[in-house]
Design a protein around this motif. Structure first.
Motif, PDB file in Angstrom:
ATOM      1  N   VAL A  53       0.844  -1.189   0.000  1.00  0.00           N
ATOM      2  CA  VAL A  53       0.000   0.000   0.000  1.00  0.00           C
ATOM      3  C   VAL A  53       0.879   1.239   0.000  1.00  0.00           C
ATOM      4  O   VAL A  53       1.520   1.562   0.985  1.00  0.00           O
ATOM      5  N   LEU A  55       1.459   5.248  -0.300  1.00  0.00           N
ATOM      6  CA  LEU A  55       0.869   6.583  -0.237  1.00  0.00           C
ATOM      7  C   LEU A  55       1.790   7.549  -0.980  1.00  0.00           C
ATOM      8  O   LEU A  55       1.747   8.749  -0.771  1.00  0.00           O
ATOM      9  N   CYS A 101      13.542  -0.200   0.575  1.00  0.00           N
ATOM     10  CA  CYS A 101      12.334  -0.690   1.247  1.00  0.00           C
ATOM     11  C   CYS A 101      12.219  -2.200   1.101  1.00  0.00           C
ATOM     12  O   CYS A 101      11.867  -2.915   2.033  1.00  0.00           O
ATOM     13  N   ILE A 106      10.752  -3.137   4.635  1.00  0.00           N
ATOM     14  CA  ILE A 106       9.845  -2.134   5.172  1.00  0.00           C
ATOM     15  C   ILE A 106       8.483  -2.424   4.557  1.00  0.00           C
ATOM     16  O   ILE A 106       8.281  -2.236   3.360  1.00  0.00           O
ATOM     17  N   GLY A 108       3.929  -2.988   5.244  1.00  0.00           N
ATOM     18  CA  GLY A 108       2.749  -2.610   6.028  1.00  0.00           C
ATOM     19  C   GLY A 108       2.698  -1.123   6.354  1.00  0.00           C
ATOM     20  O   GLY A 108       2.910  -0.285   5.488  1.00  0.00           O
ATOM     21  N   HIS A 109       2.446  -0.815   7.633  1.00  0.00           N
ATOM     22  CA  HIS A 109       2.375   0.574   8.084  1.00  0.00           C
ATOM     23  C   HIS A 109       3.605   1.354   7.676  1.00  0.00           C
ATOM     24  O   HIS A 109       3.534   2.487   7.256  1.00  0.00           O
ATOM     25  N   TYR A 110       4.760   0.712   7.871  1.00  0.00           N
ATOM     26  CA  TYR A 110       6.013   1.417   7.657  1.00  0.00           C
ATOM     27  C   TYR A 110       6.193   1.782   6.188  1.00  0.00           C
ATOM     28  O   TYR A 110       6.625   2.874   5.860  1.00  0.00           O
ATOM     29  N   ALA A 112       3.799   2.271   4.056  1.00  0.00           N
ATOM     30  CA  ALA A 112       2.845   3.346   3.781  1.00  0.00           C
ATOM     31  C   ALA A 112       3.408   4.687   4.252  1.00  0.00           C
ATOM     32  O   ALA A 112       3.306   5.691   3.543  1.00  0.00           O
ATOM     33  N   LEU A 113       4.046   4.694   5.429  1.00  0.00           N
ATOM     34  CA  LEU A 113       4.528   5.971   5.962  1.00  0.00           C
ATOM     35  C   LEU A 113       5.782   6.469   5.242  1.00  0.00           C
ATOM     36  O   LEU A 113       5.947   7.665   5.030  1.00  0.00           O
ATOM     37  N   VAL A 114       6.667   5.542   4.834  1.00  0.00           N
ATOM     38  CA  VAL A 114       7.856   5.970   4.072  1.00  0.00           C
ATOM     39  C   VAL A 114       7.409   6.574   2.747  1.00  0.00           C
ATOM     40  O   VAL A 114       7.893   7.640   2.332  1.00  0.00           O
ATOM     41  N   LEU A 116       4.543   7.891   2.161  1.00  0.00           N
ATOM     42  CA  LEU A 116       3.881   9.160   2.483  1.00  0.00           C
ATOM     43  C   LEU A 116       4.918  10.283   2.589  1.00  0.00           C
ATOM     44  O   LEU A 116       4.721  11.389   2.067  1.00  0.00           O
TER      45      LEU A 116
ATOM     46  N   ILE B  98      -3.793  -3.035   7.307  1.00  0.00           N
ATOM     47  CA  ILE B  98      -3.858  -1.975   6.309  1.00  0.00           C
ATOM     48  C   ILE B  98      -5.273  -1.430   6.212  1.00  0.00           C
ATOM     49  O   ILE B  98      -5.482  -0.258   5.948  1.00  0.00           O
ATOM     50  N   PHE B 274      13.862  11.447   7.552  1.00  0.00           N
ATOM     51  CA  PHE B 274      13.015  10.339   7.996  1.00  0.00           C
ATOM     52  C   PHE B 274      13.193   9.111   7.088  1.00  0.00           C
ATOM     53  O   PHE B 274      13.399   7.996   7.565  1.00  0.00           O
ATOM     54  N   MET B 278      14.772   5.461   8.114  1.00  0.00           N
ATOM     55  CA  MET B 278      14.052   4.200   7.971  1.00  0.00           C
ATOM     56  C   MET B 278      14.920   3.158   7.273  1.00  0.00           C
ATOM     57  O   MET B 278      14.816   1.965   7.532  1.00  0.00           O
ATOM     58  N   PHE B 279      15.786   3.638   6.358  1.00  0.00           N
ATOM     59  CA  PHE B 279      16.647   2.703   5.637  1.00  0.00           C
ATOM     60  C   PHE B 279      17.769   2.199   6.537  1.00  0.00           C
ATOM     61  O   PHE B 279      18.253   1.089   6.385  1.00  0.00           O
TER      62      PHE B 279
END
Lengths: 324, 288
Positions: A53, A55, A101, A106, A108-110, A112-114, A116, B98, B274, B278-279
């Motif tokens: 998913v 964003l 990713c 990365i 699910g939620h994560y 989607a947020l990355v 985003l 989700i 950010f 994350m990476f």
């Protein structure tokens, strides 16, 4: 011939006949919108249906639209070359963000947020580069004097764009079909339920995922580029940004992301809903349409998570099972 | 010339710290809900927006004193948080994560449009003139200093509630193990509702602080929402201390980035930071 070939072709034939039935410009405009957004939504669902998913599709759409128009305005580069460059740029960005990713799992939620955050970076950069892009005020492609020019990809007639959008939409549906019938689909479905188990049976998890991400991003950028040429005006709010990203996801959820025509149904449903409410309620109460739309989305996800078309097909299956 | 430059930079840094307080408070409510219920409220910033409108209407239209209006906002948004859980989250608690994310996204659309419909698109502000504090050659808005202090107090208050009260202990326990606690006779449904109410209340408190500094309009949630998620994820979703620290890191990027370049670039740098983090550490800077 199978259902996933016949249905799109029948619909395409009907749409292609619309201009000959003496339809108004307004009607053609709605059709073009449905087809263009339907194409973009289909592109999103290519990966969305496998639990990826995103964003971040507002970013890809924005790059598609802006790169094309900027190349035209500053270098007079024809969109016929500009659009492929824009698509390549979006694919490159998708690779830069998508590959880590995929490698670092990365999901699910994560995920989607990355994505985003990616949308936010692109949309804010467009605003920030206001000397080139016009910032929040938006950008208009330089018009050719004649109004219609194949070289400039500008057509005064909406009917021409109807056929352009139609071809694009068909391409989207056939890409979907190719993915749906390919081996990759089984691999991706397995990956979306368990990455370790998939890897252990010899699926190259990274390659399968990045392929679908790049494909989805590239098609979205193409959709954005054509959309910009059609509207002849783009701004960060309408072709990029978080609003667009969310709009894509929700229309697809409403239509149904697991069936071929689901995203198109989502596009038709949301656009027709918006237009009907606009006509019924009038312009002074703007946002009435999105209020109802938001409420319906909540109800959809709670009661009809497969979307309109998904629910219809599931209902038909049940009826068939009962009859048999 | 050099010294003046440094003073302005220092002012930007201190302003960043002050902004970090508010962002930290924003992240707190979201983190609490995520940590306990394991659901991300995408519409969290929209609850804050409604809280800002509550303060505005109570104070400006109905003439309620500011402090009471703020209390009103905390209660209203707290109730909204509980309602959100009861009406929207509870039905999808067993479905895919989700879907839970998307359903609150639907609420985001709904609240934002509803606010546009009811309140219109104009920017509204409280019209309060708060004094400006100055230290030497640096100037800070009183509203920001106040916001920072209240945010700190809110943080400490929540910490005491979670560690010193029976209810707080139960909430922490259920966050640690969702399966076992119901077997111990804990009513998880009730706890979730209470947690959502507290999460909403924190959003309401953040709204009071924001409305002192910013005009309220229906799309303001989109300004704060994404940055709040980034902070929560950066700190490790559900990790409240981590979220608080991350708020200060992000606010420094925004403030210093905005000092050297245009304000959008501050945000661009924060978001890019950010993504990079994350990476490097997908579990967040302070995640387990």
């Amino acid at each position: 011939m199978q259902r996933d070939v016949i249905a799109p072709l029948v619909i395409a034939a009907l749409v292609a006949l619309a201009p000959f039935a003496g339809q108004t410009d307004y009607f053609i405009h709605i059709l073009v919108q449905i087809l263009l957004w339907g194409f973009i939504y289909t592109a999103w669902s290519l990966m969305g249906r496998f639990g990826l998913v995103s964003l971040g599709h507002g970013a890809f759409m924005g790059i598609g639209a802006y790169v094309t128009v900027l190349l035209w305005n500053f270098f007079e580069l024809t969109p016929w070359i500009g659009m492929p460059i824009a698509v390549a740029a979006a694919v490159a960005l998708a690779a830069i963000v998508g590959w880590p990713c995929v490698r670092l799992r990365i999901v699910g939620h994560y995920f989607a947020l990355v994505t985003l955050a990616l949308t936010a970076v692109v949309a804010l950069s467009i605003v920030g580069l206001r000397d080139i892009t016009g910032g929040s005020l938006g950008l208009t492609p330089n018009r050719e004097a004649a109004g219609t020019s194949i070289y400039a990809f500008q057509f005064a007639s909406k009917t021409v764009f109807l056929y352009v959008a139609l071809v694009l939409w068909l391409i989207g549906l056939f890409v979907w079909r190719a993915v749906d019938r390919g081996m990759g689909r089984y691999a991706l479905q397995a990956i979306s339920s368990d990455e370790d188990a998939s890897a252990s049976v010899g699926i190259n998890v990274g390659v399968e995922k990045i392929r679908i991400i790049l494909l989805s991003a590239g098609l979205t950028a193409l959709g954005g580029a054509v959309f910009g040429q059609y509207q002849m005006y783009i701004n960060p709010e309408t072709v990029s940004g978080i609003g667009v990203s969310l709009q894509i996801v929700f229309a697809v959820v409403a239509g149904g992301m697991f069936v071929q025509l689901g995203p198109t149904v989502g596009a038709a449903f949301t656009l027709i809903l918006a237009e009907t409410l606009r006509i019924l309620i009038g312009n002074e109460y703007h946002a009435a349409d999105t209020t109802i739309y938001g409420l319906m989305l909540v109800l959809f996800i709670i009661f009809m998570p497969k979307g309109i078309l998904g629910a219809v097909f599931a209902g038909l299956e049940r009826a068939k099972a009962k009859a048999a | 010339m050099d010294t003046i430059f440094d003073i302005y930079l220092l002012e930007a840094i201190v302003n960043g710290v002050l902004l970090g307080g508010v962002l930290g408070l924003l992240a707190l409510g979201l983190n609490l809900v995520f940590g306990v219920i394991d659901v991300v409220w995408i519409c969290y910033a929209e609850l804050v927006m409604l809280g800002m409108y509550t303060v505005y209407f109570l104070h400006v239209v109905y003439g309620v004193p500011v402090l009471l209006a703020c209390l009103g906002a905390v209660v209203v948004v707290g109730v909204l948080g509980a309602l959100l859980h009861y009406l929207v989250i509870r039905p999808v608690l067993q479905s895919e994560p989700i879907n839970q994310l998307l359903v609150t996204g639907g609420v985001l659309f709904f609240l934002q449009s509803f606010a546009t419909l009811v309140f219109g698109i104009e920017f509204r502000n409280l019209g309060l003139k708060l004094p400006i504090l100055n230290f030497g050659e640096m100037y800070f808005s009183y509203a920001r200093v106040l916001a920072f202090l209240v945010a700190l107090a809110g943080m400490v208050g929540l910490y005491l509630f979670l560690t010193r009260t029976f209810l707080g202990t139960a909430i922490r326990a259920i966050a640690q193990d969702r399966e076992i606690m119901p077997l111990m006779g804990v009513d998880s449904r009730k706890l979730y509702l209470v947690t959502s109410g507290i999460g909403g209340g924190l959003a309401g408190l953040a709204a009071c602080l924001l409305v002192l500094q910013y005009d309220v309009h229906p799309a303001i949630g989109l300004t704060f929402g994404p940055i709040t998620f980034m902070i929560c994820v950066l700190g490790g979703l559900g990790n409240m201390i981590g979220g608080f620290v991350a708020a200060f890191i992000i606010s420094q990027f925004i403030s210093i980035g905005g000092f050297f370049f245009h304000i959008e670039w501050g945000y661009v740098i924060a978001f890019a930071f950010f993504i990079l983090t994350m990476f490097i550490r997908p579990q967040g800077l302070f995640g387990k």
